[in-house]
Design an enzyme around this catalytic site. Structure first.
Site, PDB file in Angstrom:
ATOM      1  N   VAL A  96       0.729   2.587   8.223  1.00 34.52           N
ATOM      2  CA  VAL A  96       2.024   2.709   8.906  1.00 34.52           C
ATOM      3  C   VAL A  96       3.033   3.194   7.864  1.00 34.52           C
ATOM      4  CG1 VAL A  96       3.845   1.536  10.193  1.00 34.52           C
ATOM      5  CG2 VAL A  96       1.458   0.849  10.524  1.00 34.52           C
ATOM      6  N   ASN A 137       0.860  -1.175   0.000  1.00 32.25           N
ATOM      7  CA  ASN A 137       0.000   0.000   0.000  1.00 32.25           C
ATOM      8  C   ASN A 137       0.899   1.227   0.000  1.00 32.25           C
ATOM      9  OD1 ASN A 137      -2.455  -1.462   0.140  1.00 32.25           O
ATOM     10  ND2 ASN A 137      -2.155  -1.769   2.337  1.00 32.25           N
ATOM     11  N   GLN A 195      -2.581   2.638   3.179  1.00 32.31           N
ATOM     12  CA  GLN A 195      -1.380   2.601   4.032  1.00 32.31           C
ATOM     13  C   GLN A 195      -1.663   3.309   5.357  1.00 32.31           C
ATOM     14  OE1 GLN A 195       2.261   4.211   2.329  1.00 32.31           O
ATOM     15  NE2 GLN A 195       3.508   3.447   4.029  1.00 32.31           N
ATOM     16  N   HIS A 237       6.518  -1.380   3.714  1.00 36.24           N
ATOM     17  CA  HIS A 237       6.365  -2.797   4.062  1.00 36.24           C
ATOM     18  C   HIS A 237       5.677  -3.542   2.930  1.00 36.24           C
ATOM     19  CE1 HIS A 237       3.017  -0.463   5.744  1.00 36.24           C
ATOM     20  NE2 HIS A 237       2.231  -1.496   5.473  1.00 36.24           N
TER      21      HIS A 237
END
Ligand code: 5GP
Length: 113
Positions: free
Chosen positions: A95, A86, A93, A99
């Site tokens: 955080v 994301n 998203q 990732h």
């Protein structure tokens, strides 16, 4: 980049179920799994989102993908998994430390929601 939950996981300031680690990245189970296997692969380098990655990060980005593949295999799903990145709040998203989600252990529909 400001400190995020994930940099605290890297620094062992908050706990996580870590399944893989090397010099460049860390992989740990998502606290709110969306599939029987839901693991996040993150670089140790602070990069908020994919669009913040530089050309000099290309090898690192490739490493995140080969690590995701290795971890999926380690979890017993080397032939069937989905990777998700994301990028930005409107994509989902939450955080802001780059990732790669590894999702496996169930079937996935397409197009994604
Ligand atoms: P995003 O929505 O940014 O793509 O994904 C962030 C993911 O991080 C979510 O799937 C969420 O469940 C996971 N997450 C958020 N906080 C924590 C935490 O403290 N520990 C772990 N292991 N996962 C987290």
């Amino acid at each position: 980049m400001s400190e995020t939950l994930f940099s605290k996981i890297i620094n062992r300031e908050i706990p996580a179920d870590i399944v893989y680690e090397d010099e460049q990245c860390l992989a740990f189970r998502d606290v709110n799994p969306q599939a029987p296997v839901h693991i996040l692969v993150i670089p140790k380098k602070s990069i908020a989102m994919l669009t913040d990655a530089m050309e000099t990060d290309e090898a690192l980005l490739g490493h995140l993908l080969t690590t995701a593949s290795k971890v999926a295999k380690q979890e017993g799903f080397g032939d069937a998994f989905r990777l998700v990145v994301n990028n930005g709040a409107d994509s989902g998203q939450t955080v802001f430390h780059l990732h790669v989600h590894i999702l496996a252990g169930r079937s996935f529909s397409w197009p994604p929601g």
